[in-house]
Design a protein around this motif. Structure first.
Motif: not given
Lengths: 142, 476
Positions: A7-12, A121-123, B42, B67-70, B202-203, B403, B405-409, B411, B440
């Motif tokens: 899980e990730h807040p926006a991604d997978v 990504t490198y995350h 994070l 929110h948490q990114g990369y 999200n587009h 965001r 919540k995660s995509r899984t959450a 759904k 999602e």
């Protein structure tokens, strides 16, 4: 080999435990494709649109190599609509690999594209070898 | 454990003392509720990591939608000294010049209502969307190079829209310094079939009604009147931009040792702005940003055509178009001194005040329109830039709901069918390429956009002008 979705807040992301890093890298390619299309053909499927392409990738270390490897697989999907059904890594070092990709042309009605993966990504990336097994973890930007 | 210092009702400081290596403090814009959400992932860690980058000036910032990114948090802003600082490809992100544009339509909600379903169908038919979909053009290499050099200007010259559109786009739809030679063949191959596509994730493209006006005078200048229709388009540079970021992350990672740069997170890979690698990245980034401006310009053209076909009038003036993933060279006064900076906005919107020279004469008196899309089925907002944003946030503000919540959450919480039913009950039509993708992106996956916007409004780093409510949504 064991694959887990992360899980990730926006991604997978995916995490794979395998007997070797080579096997984990091969599984990661299929793992990423299974996020992109809902109906990924079973490993080894041969259809009339089946293609084989060989690629070579390098990196400055294992993590960089993992990102560059999956980015090439993603490129083939995004630019040429080729789904990697199977990846056979035929040469593997700490900083380079050579692989035969078994590819199938995307047919939306058959494969049901699900999500666009924008990038690898490198995350929290991991590409490590233990005493008896190997582990990779990688997140994708959706 | 990081300690956050509550500076006032909408500002939380992360002092340098929290972590060795922080060159500046962190500053997070949030209220009590949003800061609790922000602390769940994070984000704070990523704000701290950005504060360690060479040449960062004043603060590592996070907006209330963060929110948490990369590497960088989504909703992060960091300005680097233009001479001594670094540029980070991850600080712009994979979707270079992902952004939004707003059109206003010559119709009221009542006028459009009987034709809404055919309009949505027409938009869905005319504008390629969803994963795996190719665009209607397949450009030759030299044509694609012109797109990369000229952005929305290319699109207008090719018949997509009018010259009047250009003055209502950030940088007039063409970032100078773009060099197609710095964009890899891989990036061009990914992009050439994707120009004029919405994408997925999200587009979206949304038909909306203006349901609330907060500042009538400014809204009138923007062409926004209560009860009228707007169209909001959210997309970016597609596979071309994603590949440019991928390519230059690798370049920067390999080059860092020669500049003695070490980063705490590889996704923050960076090089000096004036190094060959830094200059090449900025030229490629500008090219990808121009691709995104052209992309939104073409989608605008097809939107106008759909309105013309279904409603008999396709005269939809462009209110504004802003990037929310970009690095820009801008000038600010810092501690009383004028400084040339490279401002990284990663999920943040430029918000320039009245009188700023970068603004079109149309908006000189009131300031820059700031477009804040909400999540599917909730409000979007139009704000206007302020002088305080120039003083505090390098002319930046939030970019959306963010965001939660995660995509899984997401759904697990709702099925696509239930979501569609709920939205229809609220009077919102939705058409999406993927049902799974829809669930999602449901409203429950996001923070409350009203709360986010209220924070930036109350903190003074943008001011509310109008609220928009969706009536038809096209999702990728």
């Amino acid at each position: 080999m064991e694959l887990r979705l992360l899980e990730h807040p926006a991604d997978v992301g995916i995490e794979i435990n395998a007997s070797s890093l080579k096997e984990a890298f091969e599984a990661a390619a299929r793992g990423m494709m299974s996020i992109i299309v809902e109906d990924l053909p079973p490993d080894g499927t041969k259809t009339p649109t089946h293609l084989i392409r060989s690629i070579e990738v390098d990196g400055i270390d294992g993590e960089n190599l993992l990102v560059n490897w999956l980015s090439e697989v993603l490129y083939l999907y995004d630019a040429e609509k080729l789904i990697t059904v199977r990846a056979d890594i035929t040469g593997f070092t700490a900083t380079s690999l050579r692989a035969m990709l078994h590819l199938e042309q995307l047919h939306p009605a058959v494969h049901h594209p699900r999500l666009d993966v924008k990038a690898v990504t490198y995350h929290q990336i991991v590409a490590e070898v233990g005493e008896t097994s190997a582990r990779v973890r990688v997140f994708f930007d959706i | 454990m990081v300690s956050l210092l509550k500076k006032d009702e909408y500002r939380y400081l992360i002092l340098r003392a929290n972590r060795q290596g922080m060159r500046v403090d962190g500053l997070v814009y949030a209220n009590d509720k949003l800061i609790r959400q922000i602390e769940k992932d994070l984000t704070i860690e990523q704000v701290i990591n950005v504060a360690t980058l060479p040449g960062i000036v004043k603060y590592s910032l996070a907006m209330p939608d963060a929110h948490q990114g990369y590497g960088f948090a989504i909703g992060g802003v960091a300005a680097m000294d233009a001479e001594k600082g670094v540029v980070s490809a991850g600080g712009v992100g994979f979707d270079i010049n992902c952004g939004v544009r707003l059109l206003c339509a010559p119709f009221t909600a009542e006028q459009i209502h009987p034709k809404l379903e055919p309009l949505l169908n027409q938009l869905f038919q005319d504008i390629p969307s969803g994963t795996g979909r190719r665009g209607l053009l397949n450009l030759a290499k030299n044509q694609l190079d012109r797109v990369l050099e000229r952005g929305a200007k290319w699109a207008v010259e090719a018949g997509y829209g009018t010259g009047a559109d250009l003055s209502h786009i950030e940088e007039s739809g063409c970032i100078p310094g773009a060099d197609p030679m710095r964009v890899s063949d891989h990036a061009k191959e990914r992009g050439k079939g994707q120009l004029g596509t919405l994408g997925s994730g999200n587009h979206f493209l949304e038909v909306q009604v203006i349901d609330e006006i907060y500042d009538g005078a400014v809204a009138a200048v923007f062409g926004l009147f209560k009860g009228n229709i707007t169209v909001l388009i959210h997309t970016g540079s597609r596979g071309l931009g994603h590949q440019v970021c991928t390519d230059y992350l690798d370049v920067m990672m390999r080059a860092m040792p020669q500049y003695g740069i070490k980063v705490v997170d590889r996704q923050l890979a960076c090089v000096p702005i004036n190094s060959p690698e830094g200059k090449n990245y900025l030229s490629a980034m500008a090219a990808a940003a121009n691709f995104a401006f052209a992309n939104r310009q073409m989608i605008t053209h097809w939107t106008r055509q759909a309105f013309e076909r279904i409603l008999g009038n396709g005269d939809l003036p462009l209110v504004y178009d802003v990037a929310h993933n970009i690095a820009k060279r801008e000038e600010y006064v810092v501690n009383g001194q004028k400084r040339n900076l490279l401002v990284h906005r990663k999920g943040a919107t430029r918000a320039f005040p009245p009188g700023h020279p970068a603004l079109s004469p149309d908006y000189q008196q009131v300031g820059q329109p700031v477009l804040i899309p909400g999540s599917m089925g909730t409000y979007s907002y139009v704000l206007v830039g302020t002088e305080l944003a120039m003083e505090e946030t390098f002319g930046s503000t939030c970019h959306g709901a963010g965001r939660a919540k995660s995509r899984t959450a997401a759904k697990k919480e709702i099925t696509a069918d239930q979501l569609l039913k709920d939205l229809r009950q609220k009077g919102i039509l939705v058409k999406g390429a993927s049902k799974s993708g829809l669930a999602e992106e449901g409203p429950a996956a996001y923070k409350d956009v009203t709360e986010v916007v209220d924070v930036v409004h109350n903190a003074g780093i943008a001011r509310k002008v109008a609220r928009l409510v969706p009536i038809a949504v096209m999702k990728g």
